[in-house]
Design a protein around this motif. Structure first.
Motif, PDB file in Angstrom:
ATOM      1  N   GLY A 133       0.786  -1.232   0.000  1.00 59.25           N
ATOM      2  CA  GLY A 133       0.000   0.000   0.000  1.00 59.25           C
ATOM      3  C   GLY A 133       0.816   1.279   0.000  1.00 59.25           C
ATOM      4  N   GLY A 134       2.107   1.169   0.214  1.00 59.30           N
ATOM      5  CA  GLY A 134       2.957   2.354   0.194  1.00 59.30           C
ATOM      6  C   GLY A 134       2.777   3.286   1.378  1.00 59.30           C
ATOM      7  N   LEU A 135       2.401   2.735   2.531  1.00 56.03           N
ATOM      8  CA  LEU A 135       2.225   3.536   3.746  1.00 56.03           C
ATOM      9  C   LEU A 135       3.307   3.156   4.753  1.00 56.03           C
ATOM     10  N   PRO A 136       4.447   3.831   4.714  1.00 60.33           N
ATOM     11  CA  PRO A 136       5.512   3.484   5.662  1.00 60.33           C
ATOM     12  C   PRO A 136       5.091   3.787   7.092  1.00 60.33           C
ATOM     13  N   PRO A 137       5.556   2.963   8.038  1.00 63.86           N
ATOM     14  CA  PRO A 137       5.139   3.133   9.436  1.00 63.86           C
ATOM     15  C   PRO A 137       5.936   4.224  10.142  1.00 63.86           C
ATOM     16  N   CYS A 138       5.299   4.817  11.125  1.00 62.25           N
ATOM     17  CA  CYS A 138       6.003   5.749  12.012  1.00 62.25           C
ATOM     18  C   CYS A 138       6.631   4.933  13.150  1.00 62.25           C
ATOM     19  N   ASP A 139       7.341   5.603  14.029  1.00 62.16           N
ATOM     20  CA  ASP A 139       7.992   4.914  15.149  1.00 62.16           C
ATOM     21  C   ASP A 139       6.987   4.181  16.038  1.00 62.16           C
ATOM     22  N   LEU A 140       5.852   4.821  16.328  1.00 61.38           N
ATOM     23  CA  LEU A 140       4.854   4.180  17.192  1.00 61.38           C
ATOM     24  C   LEU A 140       4.207   2.979  16.501  1.00 61.38           C
ATOM     25  N   CYS A 141       4.058   3.045  15.194  1.00 60.47           N
ATOM     26  CA  CYS A 141       3.516   1.896  14.455  1.00 60.47           C
ATOM     27  C   CYS A 141       4.435   0.693  14.594  1.00 60.47           C
ATOM     28  N   ILE A 142       5.721   0.940  14.467  1.00 63.92           N
ATOM     29  CA  ILE A 142       6.690  -0.153  14.572  1.00 63.92           C
ATOM     30  C   ILE A 142       6.679  -0.738  15.980  1.00 63.92           C
ATOM     31  N   GLU A 143       6.572   0.119  16.986  1.00 62.92           N
ATOM     32  CA  GLU A 143       6.523  -0.371  18.368  1.00 62.92           C
ATOM     33  C   GLU A 143       5.326  -1.284  18.605  1.00 62.92           C
ATOM     34  N   GLN A 144       4.226  -1.040  17.905  1.00 62.86           N
ATOM     35  CA  GLN A 144       3.037  -1.863  18.073  1.00 62.86           C
ATOM     36  C   GLN A 144       3.208  -3.243  17.451  1.00 62.86           C
ATOM     37  N   ARG A 145       4.163  -3.406  16.562  1.00 64.18           N
ATOM     38  CA  ARG A 145       4.370  -4.695  15.895  1.00 64.18           C
ATOM     39  C   ARG A 145       5.087  -5.699  16.779  1.00 64.18           C
ATOM     40  N   ILE A 200       8.094  10.204   8.564  1.00 60.85           N
ATOM     41  CA  ILE A 200       6.771   9.712   8.920  1.00 60.85           C
ATOM     42  C   ILE A 200       6.446  10.196  10.328  1.00 60.85           C
ATOM     43  N   ARG A 201       5.378  10.961  10.435  1.00 63.42           N
ATOM     44  CA  ARG A 201       5.005  11.521  11.733  1.00 63.42           C
ATOM     45  C   ARG A 201       3.958  10.660  12.414  1.00 63.42           C
ATOM     46  N   CYS A 202       4.061  10.560  13.728  1.00 60.95           N
ATOM     47  CA  CYS A 202       3.138   9.760  14.527  1.00 60.95           C
ATOM     48  C   CYS A 202       1.825  10.479  14.799  1.00 60.95           C
ATOM     49  N   ASP A 203       1.814  11.796  14.644  1.00 62.12           N
ATOM     50  CA  ASP A 203       0.606  12.551  14.984  1.00 62.12           C
ATOM     51  C   ASP A 203      -0.272  12.838  13.771  1.00 62.12           C
ATOM     52  N   GLU A 204      -0.051  12.149  12.681  1.00 58.38           N
ATOM     53  CA  GLU A 204      -0.899  12.274  11.500  1.00 58.38           C
ATOM     54  C   GLU A 204      -1.470  10.905  11.157  1.00 58.38           C
ATOM     55  N   VAL A 205      -2.754  10.867  10.853  1.00 62.35           N
ATOM     56  CA  VAL A 205      -3.416   9.620  10.480  1.00 62.35           C
ATOM     57  C   VAL A 205      -3.123   9.353   9.007  1.00 62.35           C
ATOM     58  N   THR A 234      10.274  12.538  18.939  1.00 67.45           N
ATOM     59  CA  THR A 234      10.989  11.982  17.793  1.00 67.45           C
ATOM     60  C   THR A 234      10.108  11.832  16.559  1.00 67.45           C
ATOM     61  N   CYS A 235       8.790  11.836  16.731  1.00 72.65           N
ATOM     62  CA  CYS A 235       7.948  11.625  15.547  1.00 72.65           C
ATOM     63  C   CYS A 235       6.682  12.475  15.541  1.00 72.65           C
ATOM     64  N   THR A 236       6.666  13.571  16.272  1.00 71.42           N
ATOM     65  CA  THR A 236       5.523  14.470  16.255  1.00 71.42           C
ATOM     66  C   THR A 236       6.006  15.897  16.033  1.00 71.42           C
ATOM     67  N   SER A 237       5.066  16.731  15.676  1.00 76.72           N
ATOM     68  CA  SER A 237       5.437  18.134  15.498  1.00 76.72           C
ATOM     69  C   SER A 237       5.495  18.807  16.862  1.00 76.72           C
ATOM     70  N   SER A 238       6.251  19.856  16.941  1.00 77.61           N
ATOM     71  CA  SER A 238       6.336  20.614  18.181  1.00 77.61           C
ATOM     72  C   SER A 238       6.411  22.091  17.837  1.00 77.61           C
ATOM     73  N   PRO A 239       6.157  22.969  18.782  1.00 80.57           N
ATOM     74  CA  PRO A 239       6.153  24.406  18.496  1.00 80.57           C
ATOM     75  C   PRO A 239       7.497  24.873  17.949  1.00 80.57           C
ATOM     76  N   VAL A 240       7.435  25.861  17.066  1.00 80.81           N
ATOM     77  CA  VAL A 240       8.650  26.393  16.468  1.00 80.81           C
ATOM     78  C   VAL A 240       8.903  27.834  16.884  1.00 80.81           C
ATOM     79  N   SER A 241       8.099  28.341  17.790  1.00 80.58           N
ATOM     80  CA  SER A 241       8.312  29.719  18.233  1.00 80.58           C
ATOM     81  C   SER A 241       9.614  29.815  19.009  1.00 80.58           C
ATOM     82  N   ASN A 242      10.182  30.984  18.988  1.00 81.61           N
ATOM     83  CA  ASN A 242      11.426  31.284  19.693  1.00 81.61           C
ATOM     84  C   ASN A 242      12.638  30.527  19.152  1.00 81.61           C
ATOM     85  N   LEU A 243      12.557  30.056  17.917  1.00 83.76           N
ATOM     86  CA  LEU A 243      13.698  29.393  17.298  1.00 83.76           C
ATOM     87  C   LEU A 243      14.307  30.327  16.264  1.00 83.76           C
ATOM     88  N   SER A 244      15.626  30.317  16.204  1.00 79.38           N
ATOM     89  CA  SER A 244      16.281  31.093  15.147  1.00 79.38           C
ATOM     90  C   SER A 244      16.100  30.363  13.821  1.00 79.38           C
TER      91      SER A 244
END
Length: 152
Positions: free
Chosen positions: A27-39, A115-120, A91-101
């Motif tokens: 299906g061409g849907l590579p797993p994220c880190d949490l997906c692999i942990e569930q295996r 591959i992000r864990c916080d996207e379906v 390691t696999c989710t987005s986080s705030p980018v404010s206050n970054l150079s």
């Protein structure tokens, strides 16, 4: 009856592993880190199932139930991350980018996983693969428990 229940429970984990690999490689849907942990607990349940068919007793079916409950819990946790009920691992989710150079932001982008864990990635009946894993593995845990409670 015990052997039949063990075959169903271990076979269910094997089927879920094969489905995950099918989604990944066909299906061409590579797993994220949490997906692999569930295996990993599913793989453990398959091995435990093979051993439980050879070795009598209740310990191995209880261990199979623990493996199934572990992957169910991981699936529930992953579902919560996907639905933004709670934060996931950095390691696999987005986080705030404010206050970054600009340089820090560039470094963050370059170090981010593909591959992000916080996207379906895929849904069926408004439930993600992680959600389906949580439900399916909980059912398998109940089958393992029935096998453990059945006389050998």
């Amino acid at each position: 009856m015990r052997s039949f229940l063990i075959l169903i429970a271990a076979g269910g984990s094997a089927a879920m592993l094969l489905a995950a690999l099918g989604f990944q490689y066909i299906g061409g849907l590579p797993p994220c880190d949490l997906c692999i942990e569930q295996r990993w607990p599913h793989l453990a349940a398959v091995i435990i199932g093979a051993l439980a068919l050879l070795i009598r007793g209740r310990f191995l079916p209880w261990l199979g139930a623990l493996a199934a409950l572990t992957t169910s819990g991981l699936g529930l946790y992953h579902t919560g991350v996907e639905r933004a009920w709670w934060e996931g691992p950095t390691t696999c989710t987005s986080s705030p980018v404010s206050n970054l150079s600009a340089d820090q932001l560039f470094d963050k982008i370059m170090a981010a996983p593909l591959i992000r864990c916080d996207e379906v990635a895929w849904e069926f009946l408004n439930l993600s693969m992680a959600s389906w894993n949580a439900i399916g593995a909980l059912i398998l845990a109940l089958i393992w428990i029935a096998a453990a409670r059945t006389k050998a």
